[in-house]
Write a protein that holds these residues in place. Sequence first.
Motif, PDB file in Angstrom:
ATOM      1  N   PHE A 381      42.798  30.505  57.847  1.00 21.08           N
ATOM      2  CA  PHE A 381      42.370  31.530  56.894  1.00 21.08           C
ATOM      3  C   PHE A 381      42.653  32.936  57.421  1.00 21.08           C
ATOM      4  O   PHE A 381      42.046  33.895  56.950  1.00 21.08           O
ATOM      5  N   ALA A 384      43.393  35.870  54.922  1.00 26.78           N
ATOM      6  CA  ALA A 384      42.817  35.584  53.611  1.00 26.78           C
ATOM      7  C   ALA A 384      41.662  36.539  53.332  1.00 26.78           C
ATOM      8  O   ALA A 384      40.894  36.890  54.231  1.00 26.78           O
ATOM      9  N   VAL A 389      41.168  34.215  48.117  1.00 25.28           N
ATOM     10  CA  VAL A 389      40.561  32.884  48.060  1.00 25.28           C
ATOM     11  C   VAL A 389      40.031  32.596  46.663  1.00 25.28           C
ATOM     12  O   VAL A 389      40.200  31.490  46.120  1.00 25.28           O
ATOM     13  N   ALA A 458      33.876  31.242  46.453  1.00 27.47           N
ATOM     14  CA  ALA A 458      34.016  32.011  47.688  1.00 27.47           C
ATOM     15  C   ALA A 458      32.724  32.727  48.052  1.00 27.47           C
ATOM     16  O   ALA A 458      32.461  32.994  49.219  1.00 27.47           O
TER      17      ALA A 458
END
Length: 548
Positions: A381, A384, A389, A458
């Motif tokens: 990740f 990110a 996300v 998220a």
Amino acid sequence: MGLMQAIGSRVRGALTVGEGGLRPQPAAGYLRGLPEAQILAIPTPILRDAKEDVRIAWGRAAARAVDALHNNGWIAGVTEQMISLMIGDGLKPNLKPDFSWAGWDEAQSAAWARRAERRFQAWASNRWACDAGGRYTLAQIQAASVRSWFGAGEAVAELPSIERPGIEWRTKLRLLPAHWLSQKSSELERLDHGVFIDGHGAPAGYLFEVKSRFGMRTELRKAARDGYGRPIIAHVFDGTAGQVRGITPFAPILKVLRDYDQLSNATLTATMIHAIFAATVESDYPTSEVLDALSPAPTATGQLEGPGGFMAFMAQKLGWHQNVDIDLGRGSGVAHLLPGEKLMLHSSKSPNANYEPFANFLLREIARCAGAMFEDLTGDFRGATYSSVRAGIAKQWPLVLYRRKHVPVPISDAALEAFLEEEIDNGYLEIPGGIEAFLAHKAAICRATWRGPAKPVADELKAAKAHEMYRLMGTMTDEQICADLGEDWEDVYQQRAYEKARREDLTIHGGVTNGGADIDQMLDPEPAAILPQAGASQRGPAPRGGSQ
């Protein structure tokens, strides 16, 4: 007009006059930017029915995909990730029967559906009652069907009737390996790639090739449904027009997987070579003499016993270095070596700077084909953000719902249909008209949606606020909110009613001395405190259902 005049008019219509004479007039068309020779040199695929493509490639594609599921960590990991999104701890039915033909109102239909759901869950969670082999629950069979679909592009299940002591249901479910389906075709028998087809193109039966207990391969034919329409074989796949068999969704990336393995193996080999040959010999002597010094010297008996001149050379070096102190750990110093010697420390030059970008490029193509995000495939990740996300989940989730509806749900629907038929036939679930009415109105009675795990978010706080806002606006119902959370809204309502009754009971008996009414008001506010929902009915209870 003569023939030559007609030809001339056609040529003048297609050509224009310029400085170089006649030249082609610009016109729209595919491949017009390539000369005819180059067009002919481009490999041209053959256009044919999809079932022919599947028949030719099915065996090799399925074998390679299954091998990747067994031996490739990326594919095995992303497959389990997709199963967790599609199945979770198991798909649960939300029956929506239509008993309007019997004159039932929604309250009667809802009560019957709740009883049927409880009976079905008791069957589905009992391995001995659900699985023909007595090993798996319905949730495990659903997950196995998704694995079969990823590997072979299809899932095959059988619904036999087996009596067992201590179990009140005879309906069983057995998942079969997809490669048991025969690869044979016969126009005379209407057999197409192991599937018997009726005059309308619907599957009438299946031809299996199985091993007997003596190891001999035998052919076994099974009908798709019995004379009453009860499912016997459930065959699930996804494809295009004309297909009778499925093919693995990993087929487009099988070459990419091989490329990634080759890249990894080549990089590993280069790294090992650099790690092994970390020291080099740099000498002013001729190569032959250096190699001769490093080679073993023959003895009088002809056997090789240790290096020859190399030992004498090393003895001289040892005598030299006994009087020279080489210490690289001191802050400063001068290392005195023999004439012509150089101290060289080598570092590994592999992997190179292009390895990770190119490897990630291949992994992104694999993730795209698998229907997962790059972060889900790799667990990386880095870089990110919340927005990226969230956007990835929003784009991925419809594909998860599509695959859920068309891979594990049809097998689950077949099991639910067979289960309800047995329950109604035995009288455990009563409907007007009995089993004859069920056979006549099977589609209306077996209407159901299947709930899966909660939609991933998220940020749960932001998602909760969005649900609250949509509900107050009247554009989202409690049923939809519970569906996003993987819950049944009626189960939630019943549990809340039970907890409210318990709070009131404890308040009456002194168990809760303060705050009981406030808690009830907070959890169950008055209807006036909440804006009316769009399309909410003012008559009777709300309709049943759960949606994905």
